[in-house]
Scaffold this motif. Structure first.
Motif, PDB file in Angstrom:
ATOM      1  N   GLY A  39       0.800  -1.217   0.000  1.00 44.12           N
ATOM      2  CA  GLY A  39       0.000   0.000   0.000  1.00 44.12           C
ATOM      3  C   GLY A  39       0.829   1.260   0.000  1.00 44.12           C
ATOM      4  N   ALA A  40       2.088   1.163   0.431  1.00 46.16           N
ATOM      5  CA  ALA A  40       2.975   2.323   0.457  1.00 46.16           C
ATOM      6  C   ALA A  40       3.873   2.402  -0.776  1.00 46.16           C
ATOM      7  CB  ALA A  40       3.847   2.283   1.717  1.00 46.16           C
ATOM      8  N   TYR A  41       3.700   1.471  -1.711  1.00 47.26           N
ATOM      9  CA  TYR A  41       4.523   1.457  -2.922  1.00 47.26           C
ATOM     10  C   TYR A  41       4.077   2.556  -3.891  1.00 47.26           C
ATOM     11  CZ  TYR A  41       6.898  -3.070  -2.245  1.00 47.26           C
ATOM     12  OH  TYR A  41       7.698  -4.090  -1.808  1.00 47.26           O
ATOM     13  N   SER A  42       5.036   3.097  -4.610  1.00 46.81           N
ATOM     14  CA  SER A  42       4.716   3.960  -5.745  1.00 46.81           C
ATOM     15  C   SER A  42       4.229   3.087  -6.899  1.00 46.81           C
ATOM     16  CB  SER A  42       5.956   4.741  -6.185  1.00 46.81           C
ATOM     17  OG  SER A  42       6.937   3.841  -6.713  1.00 46.81           O
ATOM     18  N   LEU A  43       3.669   3.716  -7.931  1.00 43.94           N
ATOM     19  CA  LEU A  43       3.207   2.938  -9.089  1.00 43.94           C
ATOM     20  C   LEU A  43       4.366   2.183  -9.733  1.00 43.94           C
ATOM     21  CD1 LEU A  43       1.112   2.057 -11.130  1.00 43.94           C
ATOM     22  CD2 LEU A  43       1.429   4.240 -12.322  1.00 43.94           C
ATOM     23  N   GLY A  44       5.521   2.829  -9.830  1.00 43.07           N
ATOM     24  CA  GLY A  44       6.678   2.155 -10.415  1.00 43.07           C
ATOM     25  C   GLY A  44       7.101   0.938  -9.617  1.00 43.07           C
ATOM     26  N   MET A  45       7.051   1.035  -8.295  1.00 47.37           N
ATOM     27  CA  MET A  45       7.403  -0.110  -7.444  1.00 47.37           C
ATOM     28  C   MET A  45       6.374  -1.223  -7.599  1.00 47.37           C
ATOM     29  SD  MET A  45       8.667   1.887  -4.003  1.00 47.37           S
ATOM     30  CE  MET A  45       8.980   0.400  -3.058  1.00 47.37           C
ATOM     31  N   ARG A  46       5.094  -0.862  -7.733  1.00 44.03           N
ATOM     32  CA  ARG A  46       4.065  -1.881  -7.954  1.00 44.03           C
ATOM     33  C   ARG A  46       4.293  -2.606  -9.286  1.00 44.03           C
ATOM     34  NH1 ARG A  46      -1.074  -1.074  -5.037  1.00 44.03           N
ATOM     35  NH2 ARG A  46      -0.781   0.582  -3.514  1.00 44.03           N
ATOM     36  N   GLN A  47       4.727  -1.852 -10.293  1.00 44.15           N
ATOM     37  CA  GLN A  47       5.028  -2.484 -11.577  1.00 44.15           C
ATOM     38  C   GLN A  47       6.165  -3.475 -11.430  1.00 44.15           C
ATOM     39  OE1 GLN A  47       3.151  -2.391 -14.024  1.00 44.15           O
ATOM     40  NE2 GLN A  47       2.472  -0.374 -14.659  1.00 44.15           N
ATOM     41  N   ARG A  48       7.189  -3.107 -10.693  1.00 45.07           N
ATOM     42  CA  ARG A  48       8.325  -4.018 -10.490  1.00 45.07           C
ATOM     43  C   ARG A  48       7.895  -5.256  -9.711  1.00 45.07           C
ATOM     44  NH1 ARG A  48      13.619  -1.682 -11.336  1.00 45.07           N
ATOM     45  NH2 ARG A  48      13.440   0.494 -12.032  1.00 45.07           N
ATOM     46  N   LEU A  49       7.050  -5.063  -8.700  1.00 47.70           N
ATOM     47  CA  LEU A  49       6.557  -6.211  -7.941  1.00 47.70           C
ATOM     48  C   LEU A  49       5.693  -7.104  -8.831  1.00 47.70           C
ATOM     49  CD1 LEU A  49       6.283  -7.721  -5.245  1.00 47.70           C
ATOM     50  CD2 LEU A  49       4.282  -6.265  -4.752  1.00 47.70           C
ATOM     51  N   GLY A  50       4.843  -6.497  -9.658  1.00 53.04           N
ATOM     52  CA  GLY A  50       4.014  -7.272 -10.567  1.00 53.04           C
ATOM     53  C   GLY A  50       4.838  -8.079 -11.539  1.00 53.04           C
ATOM     54  N   LEU A  51       5.921  -7.486 -12.026  1.00 51.66           N
ATOM     55  CA  LEU A  51       6.804  -8.217 -12.932  1.00 51.66           C
ATOM     56  C   LEU A  51       7.528  -9.336 -12.188  1.00 51.66           C
ATOM     57  CD1 LEU A  51       7.712  -8.310 -15.849  1.00 51.66           C
ATOM     58  CD2 LEU A  51       9.558  -6.735 -15.282  1.00 51.66           C
ATOM     59  N   ALA A  52       7.892  -9.088 -10.928  1.00 54.67           N
ATOM     60  CA  ALA A  52       8.504 -10.150 -10.113  1.00 54.67           C
ATOM     61  C   ALA A  52       7.550 -11.329  -9.957  1.00 54.67           C
ATOM     62  CB  ALA A  52       8.900  -9.598  -8.744  1.00 54.67           C
ATOM     63  N   LEU A  53       6.270 -11.053  -9.733  1.00 60.94           N
ATOM     64  CA  LEU A  53       5.278 -12.121  -9.643  1.00 60.94           C
ATOM     65  C   LEU A  53       5.157 -12.879 -10.956  1.00 60.94           C
ATOM     66  CD1 LEU A  53       2.438 -10.384  -7.615  1.00 60.94           C
ATOM     67  CD2 LEU A  53       3.513 -12.564  -7.026  1.00 60.94           C
ATOM     68  N   ALA A  54       5.200 -12.146 -12.075  1.00 62.77           N
ATOM     69  CA  ALA A  54       5.101 -12.796 -13.379  1.00 62.77           C
ATOM     70  C   ALA A  54       6.289 -13.716 -13.645  1.00 62.77           C
ATOM     71  CB  ALA A  54       4.995 -11.745 -14.481  1.00 62.77           C
ATOM     72  N   LEU A  55       7.460 -13.339 -13.143  1.00 60.97           N
ATOM     73  CA  LEU A  55       8.688 -14.103 -13.397  1.00 60.97           C
ATOM     74  C   LEU A  55       8.935 -15.185 -12.350  1.00 60.97           C
ATOM     75  CD1 LEU A  55      10.994 -11.087 -14.307  1.00 60.97           C
ATOM     76  CD2 LEU A  55      10.196 -12.854 -15.894  1.00 60.97           C
ATOM     77  N   LEU A  56       8.180 -15.161 -11.263  1.00 62.19           N
ATOM     78  CA  LEU A  56       8.472 -16.019 -10.114  1.00 62.19           C
ATOM     79  C   LEU A  56       8.512 -17.498 -10.470  1.00 62.19           C
ATOM     80  CD1 LEU A  56       8.908 -16.047  -7.024  1.00 62.19           C
ATOM     81  CD2 LEU A  56       6.411 -16.208  -6.786  1.00 62.19           C
ATOM     82  N   GLY A  57       7.593 -17.962 -11.286  1.00 60.73           N
ATOM     83  CA  GLY A  57       7.526 -19.381 -11.623  1.00 60.73           C
ATOM     84  C   GLY A  57       8.435 -19.789 -12.759  1.00 60.73           C
ATOM     85  N   ASP A  58       9.341 -18.902 -13.178  1.00 61.70           N
ATOM     86  CA  ASP A  58      10.252 -19.156 -14.302  1.00 61.70           C
ATOM     87  C   ASP A  58       9.473 -19.629 -15.532  1.00 61.70           C
ATOM     88  OD1 ASP A  58      12.665 -19.237 -15.631  1.00 61.70           O
ATOM     89  OD2 ASP A  58      13.160 -21.264 -14.970  1.00 61.70           O
ATOM     90  N   PRO A  59       8.470 -18.830 -15.962  1.00 60.76           N
ATOM     91  CA  PRO A  59       7.603 -19.252 -17.066  1.00 60.76           C
ATOM     92  C   PRO A  59       8.294 -19.147 -18.411  1.00 60.76           C
ATOM     93  CG  PRO A  59       7.090 -17.014 -16.477  1.00 60.76           C
ATOM     94  CD  PRO A  59       8.136 -17.471 -15.494  1.00 60.76           C
ATOM     95  N   ARG A  60       7.661 -19.723 -19.427  1.00 58.85           N
ATOM     96  CA  ARG A  60       8.156 -19.629 -20.799  1.00 58.85           C
ATOM     97  C   ARG A  60       7.464 -18.521 -21.580  1.00 58.85           C
ATOM     98  NH1 ARG A  60       7.210 -25.590 -22.935  1.00 58.85           N
ATOM     99  NH2 ARG A  60       5.317 -25.324 -21.669  1.00 58.85           N
ATOM    100  N   VAL A  61       6.370 -17.988 -21.012  1.00 58.99           N
ATOM    101  CA  VAL A  61       5.560 -16.979 -21.699  1.00 58.99           C
ATOM    102  C   VAL A  61       5.272 -15.830 -20.733  1.00 58.99           C
ATOM    103  CG1 VAL A  61       3.327 -16.497 -22.789  1.00 58.99           C
ATOM    104  CG2 VAL A  61       4.474 -18.686 -23.202  1.00 58.99           C
ATOM    105  N   LEU A  62       5.345 -14.599 -21.234  1.00 61.14           N
ATOM    106  CA  LEU A  62       4.949 -13.422 -20.470  1.00 61.14           C
ATOM    107  C   LEU A  62       3.853 -12.676 -21.223  1.00 61.14           C
ATOM    108  CD1 LEU A  62       8.370 -11.897 -19.306  1.00 61.14           C
ATOM    109  CD2 LEU A  62       6.730 -13.195 -17.915  1.00 61.14           C
ATOM    110  N   ILE A  63       2.791 -12.301 -20.506  1.00 63.72           N
ATOM    111  CA  ILE A  63       1.740 -11.447 -21.054  1.00 63.72           C
ATOM    112  C   ILE A  63       1.668 -10.216 -20.159  1.00 63.72           C
ATOM    113  CG2 ILE A  63      -0.729 -11.219 -21.484  1.00 63.72           C
ATOM    114  CD1 ILE A  63      -0.827 -14.089 -22.288  1.00 63.72           C
TER     115      ILE A  63
END
Length: 299
Positions: free
Chosen positions: A127-151
């Motif tokens: 809740g205290a993150y800036s929008l840019g930090m939320r984007q980085r966290l969201g990308l971290a979640l997307a990459l967490l499972g070491d996927p083969r595809v990103l959307i």
């Protein structure tokens, strides 16, 4: 691979996505472009199983998203960077996701470092993150499972120029290692810099798709005149399809010779007449989506 075939979404009488088909291959970044309300986000939501299609199908790695046994290990998704529990810390958010996906918790530290969130940021509540930090966290979640595809839907929104440059390198490296990226963004220059292929939609339909260099090589004729109104009327009378650019000129879907002859016949003095390829992706986007609605689609 992402495979979309005849995908359609209607809300009552409103068709938001209209019979679109495309595929995204491993080792490529596909830029998914279109004005607001063109159907980009709805298409991505259908691919990710969040919105049921009216007709058609979408598969990732040969299966619909909902049939993947552990989708986070196959496909990383970032559709809304604000869709995180504001009371959890960044590290807690990732640890919970790792547990859900069966990913070793050591991966949490790896992706935090990868997206540039340090130990202080990881302990801070979302809740205290800036929008840019939320984007980085969201990308971290997307990459967490070491996927083969990103959307990714607008992943650079809120990032500063350094962050945008960093993300470009991250996505390029992901694709160069064999990954598949479908990237929607309004930052056209960044898409032009990283994408291998372009997919442009307007009014829910695909208006162009293909290799970046192929599409940018043929964007019409750029023409300007001392009297812009007279030029516009001349192009209309000659039945030449033209789109106004941001600098007082027009991009015309015709050869320069045809445009120049129409102006000469009407006595219009031109100040510029050349192929429009130099306008890059921005000019291509404006030309292809001219007349498309900029209103948000009915949700």
């Amino acid at each position: 691979m992402i495979m979309v075939e005849h995908l359609t979404k209607r809300y009552g009488p409103h068709t938001v996505v209209d019979n679109i088909s495309f595929h995204c291959e491993p080792g490529t970044v596909t830029g998914f472009l279109g004005p607001n309300g063109a159907g980009k986000s709805t298409t991505m939501r259908m691919i990710c199983g969040l919105t049921p299609p009216t007709d058609g199908s979408a598969t990732v790695a040969g299966r619909p998203y909902r049939q993947l046994p552990n989708p986070g290990r196959e496909i990383g998704v970032l559709l809304d960077a604000s869709a995180q529990h504001s009371g959890r810390t960044g590290r807690e958010t990732l640890t919970l996701a790792a547990t859900t996906m069966g990913v070793d918790r050591s991966r949490v530290a790896e992706v935090l470092d990868l997206v540039g969130l340090n130990a202080v940021a990881a302990r801070r509540r979302v809740g205290a993150y800036s929008l840019g930090m939320r984007q980085r966290l969201g990308l971290a979640l997307a990459l967490l499972g070491d996927p083969r595809v990103l959307i990714l839907d607008e992943p650079a929104n809120g990032l500063d120029p350094e962050g945008i440059y960093w993300m470009r390198g991250l996505l390029r490296d992901f694709a160069d290692r064999g990954g598949t990226v479908l990237l929607s963004s309004h930052l056209l220059r960044e898409v032009e810099a990283v994408a291998d292929r372009l997919l442009v939609v307007g009014g829910g339909r695909i208006v162009a798709q293909g290799g970046r260099d192929e599409l940018l090589a043929d964007t019409g004729t750029l023409v300007r005149a001392r009297d812009s109104l007279a030029l516009r009327l001349t192009l209309q009378r000659a039945a030449l399809d033209a789109t106004a650019d941001t600098n007082g000129g027009f991009v015309v879907h015709a050869d320069p010779g045809v445009v120049g002859q129409a102006a000469a016949d009407a006595g219009v003095v031109l100040t510029e007449l050349r192929p429009a390829a130099g306008g890059g992706l921005e000019q291509l986007f404006l030309t292809l989506t001219a007349g498309a609605t900029t209103k948000e689609a009915v949700k």
